[in-house]
Write a protein that holds these residues in place. Sequence first.
Motif, short mmCIF file in Angstrom:
data_model
loop_
_atom_site.label_atom_id
_atom_site.label_comp_id
_atom_site.label_asym_id
_atom_site.label_seq_id
_atom_site.Cartn_x
_atom_site.Cartn_y
_atom_site.Cartn_z
N ALA A 107 23.44 -4.43 30.15
CA ALA A 107 22.90 -3.10 30.36
C ALA A 107 21.98 -3.13 31.52
CB ALA A 107 22.08 -2.87 29.18
N ALA A 108 21.18 -4.10 31.80
CA ALA A 108 20.30 -4.27 32.72
C ALA A 108 21.07 -4.60 34.12
CB ALA A 108 19.14 -5.63 32.65
N ALA A 162 22.28 -0.84 35.04
CA ALA A 162 21.23 -0.12 35.35
C ALA A 162 20.66 -0.43 36.80
CB ALA A 162 20.27 -0.17 34.39
N VAL A 175 18.80 -3.09 37.48
CA VAL A 175 17.45 -3.63 37.76
C VAL A 175 17.49 -5.41 37.96
CG1 VAL A 175 16.34 -2.02 36.32
CG2 VAL A 175 17.14 -3.89 35.22
N ILE A 176 18.46 -5.90 37.68
CA ILE A 176 18.77 -7.48 38.03
C ILE A 176 19.91 -7.71 38.80
CG2 ILE A 176 17.51 -8.37 35.76
CD1 ILE A 176 20.26 -8.94 34.43
#
Lengths: 192, 192
Positions: free
Chosen positions: A185-186, A189, A191-192
């Motif tokens: 999920a990250a 999104a 963000v990583i």
Amino acid sequence: MQRPGGRSARVRDAVRQATLAELAEHGFQALTVENVALRSGVHKTTVYRRWGNAEGLVADALALAEEEPWPVPDTGSVQEDLRGIALLVQSGFADPAMGPVSSAFVAAAMQDPAAAQALHRFFAARHDQSAGVVRQAVERGELPASVDAEEVIRVAVAPIYYRLFVTHEPVTPGDAIRSADAALAAARAGVI
Amino acid sequence: MQRPGGRSARVRDAVRQATLAELAEHGFQALTVENVALRSGVHKTTVYRRWGNAEGLVADALALAEEEPWPVPDTGSVQEDLRGIALLVQSGFADPAMGPVSSAFVAAAMQDPAAAQALHRFFAARHDQSAGVVRQAVERGELPASVDAEEVIRVAVAPIYYRLFVTHEPVTPGDAIRSADAALAAARAGVI
């Protein structure tokens, strides 16, 4: 001249197997050159000369483990691949034969800088190999190209290690799946 | 009858301070009742009677730490709160005074079941307190009500501990922010 697989390799393997068995049964704190020599049938002076001490034995066992391919899944779905990796970690520690050895490596690294360095190299190799599932997902268009593939692996497995070695909480297969899904999920999104 | 803050509490505090100082300087492996007695000025027989051994000293220091409120941020934004928590963890380990003590607790718990139990209780309290920022975010409508508040905290901080105690990689403030953001993305996606 030593041939690959010759006497030297056999001695190294015997010492390594004895090191792993001693770690599994008694942990790092009780690991000694004497016990490994006894168990392996290799002469004590040989073990001292080639491995030096308990830290040397651990570092060499880790160096050999680093060379072993890890059965990283390749299912065609990044979600299944990441879940598979997290489940490999969780089930490895739950395994009555492998778990204590892996835990002994983590404990050894907390107590000794040479073991820490060896474990660092081991995980660098594991991260690189595991990150392949993320890089493939980028190629398939499942994840953004900006993703940090190794960080996705760290986020997917870190909660398992956190429970085992920091908070001392049980770790279920469901926990492993959840942390893999969190990493995905990250990654999705961005963000990583 | 002992009054709160009386002689008994002063003795406990002196022993605890000495335990923390010994852990910071020499780590868990070198922690002894003798050294803590010497450093605290409390008689050795008293320390033996009340704390028993090094494991008892660690467990009591952790029990006291558990009671201390943690400066959990309350910024009104769950992203800033989670980043603040992750940065508290990262900066705590980077702190030359606090870092070695916290690391000694983690190492002690890997070597001793009583210390592991004490650390488990300590983290249960920390998770519960930190999860407040997630519960507030749910109340504000920032996150779905189905979110597992404590799991969001685990995912936000686990990569920091993973780098410190498993892979032995450096941890920057940027790494802490990234793991907090990863936890938030997973919470928003409804997977934790």
